[in-house]
Design a protein around this motif. Structure first.
Motif, short mmCIF file in Angstrom:
data_model
loop_
_atom_site.label_atom_id
_atom_site.label_comp_id
_atom_site.label_asym_id
_atom_site.label_seq_id
_atom_site.Cartn_x
_atom_site.Cartn_y
_atom_site.Cartn_z
N MET A 1 0.80 -1.24 0.00
CA MET A 1 0.00 0.00 0.00
C MET A 1 0.83 1.28 0.00
O MET A 1 0.39 2.30 -0.52
CB MET A 1 -0.92 0.03 1.22
CG MET A 1 -2.19 -0.76 1.02
SD MET A 1 -3.24 -0.72 2.48
CE MET A 1 -3.80 0.96 2.49
N PHE A 2 2.00 1.24 0.62
CA PHE A 2 2.84 2.45 0.71
C PHE A 2 4.17 2.23 0.00
O PHE A 2 5.15 1.87 0.64
CB PHE A 2 3.08 2.82 2.18
CG PHE A 2 1.82 2.98 2.98
CD1 PHE A 2 0.95 4.03 2.74
CD2 PHE A 2 1.48 2.06 3.97
CE1 PHE A 2 -0.21 4.17 3.48
CE2 PHE A 2 0.31 2.19 4.70
CZ PHE A 2 -0.53 3.25 4.45
N PRO A 3 4.18 2.41 -1.33
CA PRO A 3 5.44 2.19 -2.06
C PRO A 3 6.55 3.15 -1.61
O PRO A 3 7.71 2.78 -1.57
CB PRO A 3 5.06 2.42 -3.51
CG PRO A 3 3.75 3.14 -3.49
CD PRO A 3 3.09 2.81 -2.21
N THR A 4 6.17 4.38 -1.24
CA THR A 4 7.16 5.30 -0.67
C THR A 4 6.89 5.40 0.82
O THR A 4 5.77 5.75 1.21
CB THR A 4 7.06 6.70 -1.31
OG1 THR A 4 5.69 7.11 -1.24
CG2 THR A 4 7.51 6.69 -2.76
N PRO A 5 7.85 5.10 1.66
CA PRO A 5 7.59 5.07 3.10
C PRO A 5 7.35 6.47 3.67
O PRO A 5 7.81 7.47 3.12
CB PRO A 5 8.85 4.44 3.69
CG PRO A 5 9.90 4.65 2.67
CD PRO A 5 9.22 4.70 1.35
N TYR A 6 6.62 6.52 4.78
CA TYR A 6 6.41 7.78 5.51
C TYR A 6 7.74 8.18 6.14
O TYR A 6 8.43 7.36 6.73
CB TYR A 6 5.40 7.57 6.64
CG TYR A 6 3.95 7.69 6.22
CD1 TYR A 6 3.24 8.86 6.45
CD2 TYR A 6 3.28 6.63 5.63
CE1 TYR A 6 1.89 8.98 6.09
CE2 TYR A 6 1.94 6.73 5.26
CZ TYR A 6 1.26 7.91 5.50
OH TYR A 6 -0.06 8.02 5.14
N PHE A 7 8.07 9.48 6.02
CA PHE A 7 9.28 9.96 6.69
C PHE A 7 8.84 10.57 8.02
O PHE A 7 8.15 11.58 8.05
CB PHE A 7 10.00 11.01 5.84
CG PHE A 7 11.25 11.54 6.49
CD1 PHE A 7 12.39 10.76 6.56
CD2 PHE A 7 11.26 12.80 7.07
CE1 PHE A 7 13.54 11.24 7.19
CE2 PHE A 7 12.40 13.28 7.70
CZ PHE A 7 13.54 12.50 7.75
N ILE A 8 9.18 9.88 9.11
CA ILE A 8 8.72 10.33 10.42
C ILE A 8 9.92 10.81 11.24
O ILE A 8 10.87 10.07 11.47
CB ILE A 8 7.98 9.19 11.15
CG1 ILE A 8 6.65 8.93 10.41
CG2 ILE A 8 7.68 9.55 12.60
CD1 ILE A 8 5.95 7.69 10.79
N CYS A 9 9.83 12.07 11.65
CA CYS A 9 10.93 12.67 12.40
C CYS A 9 10.37 13.18 13.73
O CYS A 9 9.62 14.15 13.77
CB CYS A 9 11.51 13.82 11.58
SG CYS A 9 12.96 14.55 12.35
N LEU A 10 10.71 12.47 14.81
CA LEU A 10 10.15 12.81 16.12
C LEU A 10 11.25 12.85 17.18
O LEU A 10 12.26 12.14 17.06
CB LEU A 10 9.12 11.75 16.54
CG LEU A 10 7.78 11.71 15.81
CD1 LEU A 10 7.02 10.48 16.23
CD2 LEU A 10 6.96 12.95 16.10
N PRO A 11 11.04 13.62 18.26
CA PRO A 11 11.97 13.54 19.40
C PRO A 11 11.91 12.15 20.04
O PRO A 11 10.89 11.45 19.91
CB PRO A 11 11.45 14.60 20.38
CG PRO A 11 10.42 15.37 19.66
CD PRO A 11 9.99 14.61 18.47
N PHE A 12 12.95 11.77 20.74
CA PHE A 12 13.06 10.41 21.29
C PHE A 12 11.88 10.06 22.20
O PHE A 12 11.29 8.99 22.09
CB PHE A 12 14.38 10.26 22.06
CG PHE A 12 14.56 8.90 22.67
CD1 PHE A 12 14.86 7.81 21.87
CD2 PHE A 12 14.39 8.70 24.04
CE1 PHE A 12 15.00 6.54 22.42
CE2 PHE A 12 14.53 7.44 24.60
CZ PHE A 12 14.85 6.36 23.78
#
Length: 571
Positions: free
Chosen positions: A440-451
């Motif tokens: 379903m997601f050929p391009t992955p979500y780019f997730i940038c979060l604090p630890f």
């Protein structure tokens, strides 16, 4: 060959074809629309439309696969039932109604599938013909009628476009007044079908149906119809509608999670868990992530179907009892069923690398990245913690400890056909999430979060496990002897008194007031001044006339004599 096996093989083959087609359509970015014109009235043409795209084919594949496993499982679960063929045919009709709903980009054909689901679900809920089933069936049917009426009104509003194929208009007409009204009505319809607050009370009541039906209804058919319809309408949702839906979804999620922690009926706990997950799907849909909502809908369908099948197996073995306090230590007698139950429960909690983890963790991380208020953030994570809490409470009661029911029993993993039905799903419960994510997601979500935000989901899960186990031990040791604790427990397990409001509030009080009005008006004043009064007057007049007619000669002679006397006196 029995009717069970015919349906099982047919649905299984169709699901494989559907799943392969969906991957092909996804890779080629291809959609197919077939139209058959049925009727043309002035400028409005009533067209039967079928839409095949990756979304409808993928969902169809899942529904058909789960249905095939459930029907195979029913072969043994419903063994000995005199009307098993009728039951299997009803399930077949149920699945076909869902198919019609999935492949329709047209509101009229959607209504056919939508109403089909409502009517067949009523027949299935009242399958065990007793008072409880009848009441549950009525509340299910009547709650869903609200949504059906909303859909009919949406069809009437669609006439201003000259076509009922909403798929042409949802994106371009999103700012028009008509489309806003149509979408508002569709949201109402989806809220009733997917049992959002305040229409939640029918979902646990529908547990009166046989367990295979519960497995089908709560995983991929009836309750997901509303979410699926909103996924199709997602382009037309305005910001205010999304905020409203987000609030309703989070409240449902929180209410169901809290209620499941105080419930003792095995099937109702799993039903409330479905309600909680539906709230999650609605919430993430309201954040604009319709693909994530579909992703969670599909992964949830897998482990929820298996959960119900395991619960059915356990209920079957303990002689029809559903109270989890009677169970305990079932891992010793039913190791395979309990293993399946444990894995699907962990998948529901979002344990890493099981199916539920891929959708649930992604939803929480996407939420953490978005610009929303603290209320939404807190309630999402509290609801996730509550999910883990009631899951481990359920596991503690059912699997751990000692067996609390009849000392003379024959509990075992003896149902070979039921186990085969469950084995077909366990494989997908483990790897389904990752496979779906890659497709379903050929391009992955780019997730940038604090630890701290990154590990928040894991932290909440750990706290949930701890609270769930401690709460179970406390409840077993103290047995809720305190009256205030008991009242809180009853209030929360009855979903904030919603069943009372939706049955007493909707049925009892209007009927009671109607009876008073009937007695005072229809049989009271209106009877006294109206029909009875008119009748009495006419009767009295006719009796008077009757006297005149019977004595007409006497009266004539009397009047003649009086006239003669009058003439003599005055002339």
């Amino acid at each position: 060959m029995s009717i069970c096996l015919i349906y099982y093989m047919m649905f299984l083959m169709l699901s494989i074809i559907s799943f392969i087609s969906s991957i092909l359509f996804m890779v080629l970015d291809y959609s197919l629309m077939l139209e058959f014109e049925l009727l043309s009235l002035n400028s409005i043409s009533i067209v039967m439309t079928i839409l095949f795209d990756w979304m409808s084919l993928l969902f169809m594949g899942f529904v058909l696969f789960i249905s095939s496993m459930v029907i195979y499982y029913s072969k043994e679960y419903m063994y000995g039932d005199l009307y098993i063929n009728r039951f299997i045919m009803l399930v077949g009709m149920f699945v076909l109604s869902m198919m019609l709903l999935i492949i329709s980009p047209n509101l009229i054909s959607i209504l056919l599938g939508w109403d089909g689901l409502g009517l067949v679900s009523y027949c299935l809920v009242i399958y065990y013909q007793n008072v409880k089933s009848y009441n549950a069936g009525m509340i299910t049917a009547l709650s869903n009628r609200i949504g059906d009426v909303a859909l009919l009104m949406a069809i009437a509003w669609m006439m201003s476009y000259g076509s009922f194929n909403y798929i042409y208009y949802v994106d371009y007409m999103k700012n028009s007044v008509e489309m806003n009204i149509i979408v508002s009505l569709v949201i109402l319809a989806a809220m009733t079908k997917s049992a959002q607050i305040p229409f939640s009370s029918w979902l646990p009541a529908a547990m009166a149906a046989p367990t295979p039906v519960s497995s089908l209804v709560h995983s991929s058919t009836l309750v997901t119809a509303g979410v699926y319809l909103l996924i199709r309408f997602n382009y037309a949702l305005t910001e205010s509608m999304m905020l409203f839906l987000l609030f309703i979804g989070t409240m449902t999620m929180f209410m169901a999670g809290l209620g499941a922690n105080f419930e003792f009926d095995l099937k109702k706990i799993i039903a409330l868990s479905t309600l909680s997950q539906l709230g999650l799907m609605m919430s993430i849909l309201a954040l604009g992530e319709y693909k994530l909502a579909l992703f969670h809908l599909l992964t949830h369908a897998l482990f929820k179907a298996l959960l119900f099948m395991c619960a059915g197996c356990m209920i079957h073995n303990v002689g029809g009892y559903q109270d989890i306090r009677y169970m305990g230590g079932l891992i010793n007698q039913m190791p395979l069923t309990c293993t399946f139950f444990f894995i699907s429960n962990l998948s529901l909690c979002g344990l890493p690398f099981l199916a539920g983890f891929y959708s649930k963790d992604l939803i929480l991380e996407v939420l953490s990245m978005s610009y929303l208020n603290i209320y939404i953030y807190i309630i999402f994570f509290i609801s996730t913690g509550l999910t883990v809490c009631y899951t481990f409470r359920l596991l503690y009661y059912v699997i751990m400890g000692d067996y609390n029911y009849l000392s003379l029993n024959s509990i075992s993993d003896s149902g070979v056909i039921m186990l085969k039905g469950m084995s077909g799903l366990i494989f997908f419960v483990i790897i389904g999430g990752s496979v779906l994510m890659w497709t379903m997601f050929p391009t992955p979500y780019f997730i940038c979060l604090p630890f701290i935000m990154k590990v928040m989901a894991l932290l909440v899960t750990m706290i949930g496990i701890w609270i769930g186990l401690e709460f179970s031990k406390f409840a077993i040791n103290y047995n809720l002897k305190s009256l205030s604790l008991l009242k809180i427990s009853l209030f929360l397990s009855s979903m904030w008194n919603m069943p009372y409001m939706s049955t007493y509030g909707v049925n009892y009080y209007p009927l009671y007031w109607g009876n008073l009005i009937y007695l005072s008006m229809d049989q009271g004043w209106s009877e006294y001044l109206g029909s009875q009064n008119i009748y009495q007057n006419i009767k009295n007049m006719s009796m008077f006339l009757q006297i005149l007619y019977n004595n007409n000669l006497k009266i004539f002679l009397l009047l003649t004599v009086m006239w003669v006397i009058f003439m003599i006196l005055f002339l």
